[in-house]
Design an enzyme around this catalytic site. Structure first.
Site, mmCIF file in Angstrom:
data_model
loop_
_atom_site.group_PDB
_atom_site.id
_atom_site.type_symbol
_atom_site.label_atom_id
_atom_site.label_comp_id
_atom_site.label_asym_id
_atom_site.label_seq_id
_atom_site.Cartn_x
_atom_site.Cartn_y
_atom_site.Cartn_z
ATOM 1 N N GLY B 54 52.798 36.171 95.163
ATOM 2 C CA GLY B 54 51.631 36.607 94.301
ATOM 3 C C GLY B 54 51.672 37.620 94.289
ATOM 4 N N ASP B 56 51.805 39.992 90.635
ATOM 5 C CA ASP B 56 51.984 39.394 89.236
ATOM 6 C C ASP B 56 52.953 40.289 88.541
ATOM 7 O OD1 ASP B 56 49.736 37.377 89.454
ATOM 8 O OD2 ASP B 56 48.131 39.426 89.171
ATOM 9 N N HIS B 81 59.937 47.702 74.924
ATOM 10 C CA HIS B 81 60.231 46.937 76.280
ATOM 11 C C HIS B 81 59.279 46.342 77.028
ATOM 12 C CE1 HIS B 81 64.075 44.846 74.823
ATOM 13 N NE2 HIS B 81 63.507 44.517 73.839
ATOM 14 N N ASP B 83 59.968 46.980 79.632
ATOM 15 C CA ASP B 83 60.291 47.772 81.359
ATOM 16 C C ASP B 83 59.997 49.208 80.878
ATOM 17 O OD1 ASP B 83 62.013 47.093 79.447
ATOM 18 O OD2 ASP B 83 63.590 47.240 81.268
ATOM 19 N N HIS B 84 59.470 49.500 80.092
ATOM 20 C CA HIS B 84 59.725 50.905 79.295
ATOM 21 C C HIS B 84 58.459 50.854 78.792
ATOM 22 C CE1 HIS B 84 64.189 51.797 79.318
ATOM 23 N NE2 HIS B 84 64.114 50.514 79.275
ATOM 24 N N HIS B 147 70.069 48.647 70.110
ATOM 25 C CA HIS B 147 69.151 48.006 71.362
ATOM 26 C C HIS B 147 68.488 47.156 70.603
ATOM 27 C CE1 HIS B 147 68.055 47.692 75.324
ATOM 28 N NE2 HIS B 147 66.556 47.260 74.933
ATOM 29 N N ASP B 201 72.056 55.386 80.389
ATOM 30 C CA ASP B 201 71.841 53.536 80.807
ATOM 31 C C ASP B 201 72.861 53.104 81.400
ATOM 32 O OD1 ASP B 201 71.131 50.623 80.841
ATOM 33 O OD2 ASP B 201 71.244 50.531 78.382
ATOM 34 N N HIS B 370 74.463 34.861 72.438
ATOM 35 C CA HIS B 370 74.323 35.939 72.975
ATOM 36 C C HIS B 370 74.315 37.042 73.545
ATOM 37 C CE1 HIS B 370 70.984 38.277 75.566
ATOM 38 N NE2 HIS B 370 71.403 38.056 76.761
ATOM 39 N N HIS B 374 72.685 46.266 76.048
ATOM 40 C CA HIS B 374 73.357 47.442 76.784
ATOM 41 C C HIS B 374 74.446 47.562 76.890
ATOM 42 C CE1 HIS B 374 69.770 47.561 78.837
ATOM 43 N NE2 HIS B 374 69.582 46.134 78.683
#
Lengths: 560, 560
Positions: B54, B56, B81, B83-84, B147, B201, B370, B374
């Site tokens: 549950g 988010d 992005h 995640d940044h 990137h 990274d 695709h 990275h």
């Protein structure tokens, strides 16, 4: 789902009904029916998917067989992997007396299952490759095939309308560890005789080329073990006897002894040794409670948990939660498996924990110490070209794999109109004039095994679990005076999984909303059902407005 | 967890603290601290894992920053992005006035976030590659890097103890779609100058070789589109502007027009066009409500949902649940993405549904349309060899990836003792004498965003949700006479997610067990708490014995 209005089987028609394993991975089961006779190939289970909360296992829905109980002549087992035999304990009790046919090792492995589940009403009969058994109008003859368990078989079924070939799970391994080749000659003979329909394993229909030989894994083991002076831990599937054999062989080359840890792997190893499927020099096996006596550099531990299962050997060793083995710096771990789709996160977490505990880890992305037990595209084409079937039904695989397998069949010359890409429950009927068509669609969904019950937990229960999992629950107990309809005392609230602590303002607001539901009962005061509905609606709406969450709301009204 | 007894920062010591993104994928955040000054690199979010029922979103725990609020000089953004930057809306309100530095496109994409979340207290300042900004004792200079989003930057941070290089997310693409190369020269200059510490990274540290150029994807698009006369649907990430550019380019070569469908992709496309990051001939873009006017053979639809997200464009089109597009036979779908670990099943299901709806589908296992954003191992080694750092901290990746990246660093000559494989919250301290050591470990766990709340849902709530999800709940309301302690009327039972229908015998047995709990109250009759505990224990045990399931049991006692 539209289902099971039984159209009856027309005279002279042969019907094939997949009850599992197509459009999905797992719970394989194929029904072949002619006149008053049915044989069933395999009865597997499937492990629950992510959203099947709390479910232990999934087995095939055998409503179709149940409705034709008197017709069922035999269960024919291709091999003893759980996705082919794990459903037997739940299915067989409905078919007392019906025999189960299987090869030597499969019977050995099934023996325990039969003991555990007390399935003594079904005779377990030996059927070795190239032996035949007559079952009503059918003659069943298994043929040897390569797979990630010894003694795997496909099945040739001679029927009044022609020969059906069912591959079971397979690959073509030209250098199998046990030396027992797939029966190319028999398959070629079928092709020469004429095959009405081929049902073939699609698990790796998306992979180009050939699946490497199991023997290459032994080479990888040796590459890794060369020069190591710490312990080596190899995790793999408990039933992959050939893989375990290679652990013994590679270990032997480096003068290492082997211990086997993990309930299912220990059991399978014992049975395989008894039946002659696993061999090693006397003294190489060391019992798990004596491994402290063996120097690190002379020990290999074979164990379970290569899929990251939290309760299996490997994960427990990584988490320092294992009775006999704790991972220590200097250990080398070989995860001899690829993650099954859906298990990637669990496997990744286990590998991370092994590294954190100080081990060096070889796993699927670093060093391939694993090969699949399933045929890649070139092997699938070989199967098609050896058997040259008139009709083709790709089985065992997700829908997209069936589609790819269908394309391969068309490429090698099967008439595109004769390729049936179907889902579970879609029957295919073969007519005396040599034609074939889609027949009725029968019930073939999931039957959930949950705790002690089979089939009792259904979609409604799962939907409720999903809702409870998402935002928790909010229960309110209201006491009202039967005479006046007034609230008596304070409502009681029980909430779990909703918020950490129910904030007083939220609570006051909720009480307020409830009080209003009760104060404005219109002329419905006497109807508790309506009162509950009012409380539920008002409260759900209020909680969503205030928190943007939708816990399940349960109003209980106690009248005094 | 042992945490945050703040040891204070010794004079002259430089501290680096990863608060996210290491030992995990997502919620990237790195703190760099010297004296009274802190700069923060990125503030990302993470999507919840399977067992975070549950939830988010997950954002970094910024307790460490909160305790040093007055020190925080800036948030430096490497690229936009989620995640940044996705954590900014939850983090910035605690740091009013602190500026956020980002490049042009990142600022464009952040603009919406700032509007939506009303983050007007933090200035959003332009910082382009090779520009510098002074932040207390730090000089920050971003450098351009490749990137899967344009304008991605790494960061060179000059500190009193030396140069820190933070790569952000990166790959080395020698033929980028926008022609803007990674700044090899600047990186080489850092190497010549001397780098104290590299943070790099690790997302693809397990992959040998080089990651192919983004440009190869355009070639795959053209191969697939050649000769097709139906519609083409390309699903990819909403922020991958270069990928969307290639959809326009490839479509243009086949005289196809393009429509963009999906809220985030439409928004990003608009911003990228406005800022000059996406170009196409006038008239090539067609609005989604006018695609019925375009012949099938002249249309390409770019959309979201390449990760199988059930609410995104692709899944809805596959399920005939989309307002503008329904998949029809003749459609060709390109899933231009690889499944992120954990999403395999969802992606597989979406592909299956596309096939079932009649489309031909190109996806990761069939035709590689695709490439990753990275760096693979050879690129990681190049980064290490260009910058020649004295110390190395692999970041952005699961623990096993950090381990592999650490090995690469050792291979190219970084002193093994200078490589820090750490977890979130583990600080590394650099001393004036040039040495470095592990410092204190600070709080760096998960903060859950759930509905409107941030951080309010914790482990207890999640544990309850997990339990509810597993076997459901069983609630019993008992009314007892305050005077006599006797049961009044029939107990009321509410159960969800436990069994489909509560069987009468089970119910009777439960009632019986409860009655016994009440009849033998000992001298505790007055204590409702104890009575509840008795009911709960007795009932839990009874239900487990009878069903082998453990629903959460809630006893409610109403006294009248």
């Amino acid at each position: 789902m539209s289902v099971a209005r039984d159209a009856g089987l027309q005279e002279g028609v042969l019907r094939i009904v997949p009850l599992g394993g197509i459009g999905e991975i797992g719970k394989n089961m194929t029904v072949i029916e002619y006149g008053d006779d049915i044989v069933v190939v395999d009865a597997g289970l499937m492990f629950p998917e992510e959203e099947m909360f709390g479910i232990d296992l999934v087995v095939p829905d055998v409503t179709y067989l149940r409705q034709r109980r008197h017709k069922v002549r035999a269960f024919l087992i291709t091999h003893a992997h759980e996705d082919h035999v794990g459903g037997l304990p739940y299915v067989l009790p409905e078919f007392p007396g019906v025999p189960v046919y299987a090869s030597t090792l499969a019977r050995g492995l099934l023996g325990n299952k039969i003991k555990e589940h007390k399935l003594h009403d079904n005779p377990l009969i030996a059927l070795e490759p190239r032996q035949s058994v007559q079952l009503g109008p059918f003659t069943a003859t298994p043929f040897r095939i390569g797979h990630s368990i010894p003694d795997a078989m496909g099945l040739a079924l001679r029927t009044p309308l022609g020969l059906i070939v069912h591959t079971g799970d397979f690959k073509f391994d030209h250098t199998p560890v046990d030396g027992k080749l797939s029966d190319f000659h028999e398959l070629a003979r079928y092709g020469a005789e004429g095959v009405l329909c081929l049902l073939s394993d699609s698990t790796r229909a998306e992979s180009p080329g050939y699946t490497p030989s199991e023997r290459t894994v032994g080479e990888a083991f040796r590459d890794i073990m060369a020069g190591l002076d710490g312990r080596v831990i190899v995790a793999t599937f408990a039933s992959n006897i050939a893989r375990i054999q290679q652990v013994f062989d590679a270990a032997g080359d480096f003068r290492r002894r082997v211990t086997v840890i993990g309930r299912s792997m220990e059991q399978n190893t014992r049975i395989a040794v008894d039946l002659g499927y696993l061999r090693y020099p006397a003294g190489q096996l060391v019992s798990k409670d004596r491994i402290r006596d063996v120097p690190d550099g002379e020990l290999v531990i074979a164990t379970t948990g290569a899929q990251g299962e939290p309760m299996a050997g490997l994960a427990r060793m990584a988490n320092r939660d294992h009775r006999f083995v704790e991972i220590q710096p200097g250990d080398t771990v070989i995860v001899s498996a690829s993650p099954i789709p859906g298990n990637e996160e669990m496997v990744g977490r286990t590998i991370d924990n092994l590294f954190k505990a100080g081990a060096n880890v070889f796993y699927h992305t670093i060093k391939r110490a694993h090969v699949s037990g399933h045929a890649s595209q070139e092997e699938l084409k070989l199967m098609l070209n050896l058997t040259r079937p008139r009709y083709f039904i790709p089985i065992h695989g997700e829908f997209r794999m069936l589609v790819q397998h269908g394309r391969l069949a068309a490429e090698v010359g099967v008439e595109p109109g004769n390729i049936f890409i179907i889902e579970n429950g879609q029957s295919i009927e073969f007519l005396p004039d040599g034609s074939a068509r889609r027949g009725q669609r029968v019930e073939a969904g999931y039957v959930f095994v949950d705790g002690l019950s089979v089939g009792e937990v259904g979609d409604v229960v799962l939907r409720d679990r999903r809702e409870l999992a998402h935002d928790g629950m909010f229960l309110i107990v209201v006491t009202v005076d039967k005479q006046t309809g007034n609230l008596v005392g304070r409502p009681e609230i029980v909430t779990r999984g909703f918020v950490a602590e129910v904030d007083q303002r939220l609570l006051d607001g909720a009480m307020d909303r409830i009080a209003r539901s009760i104060e404005n009962p219109g002329d419905h005061i006497s109807e508790i059902g309506l009162l509950k509905a009012q409380i539920k609606d008002g409260l759900s709406q209020y909680l969503y407005e205030r928190t943007k969450r939708r816990p399940m709301v349960f109003p209980v009204v106690v009248e005094v």
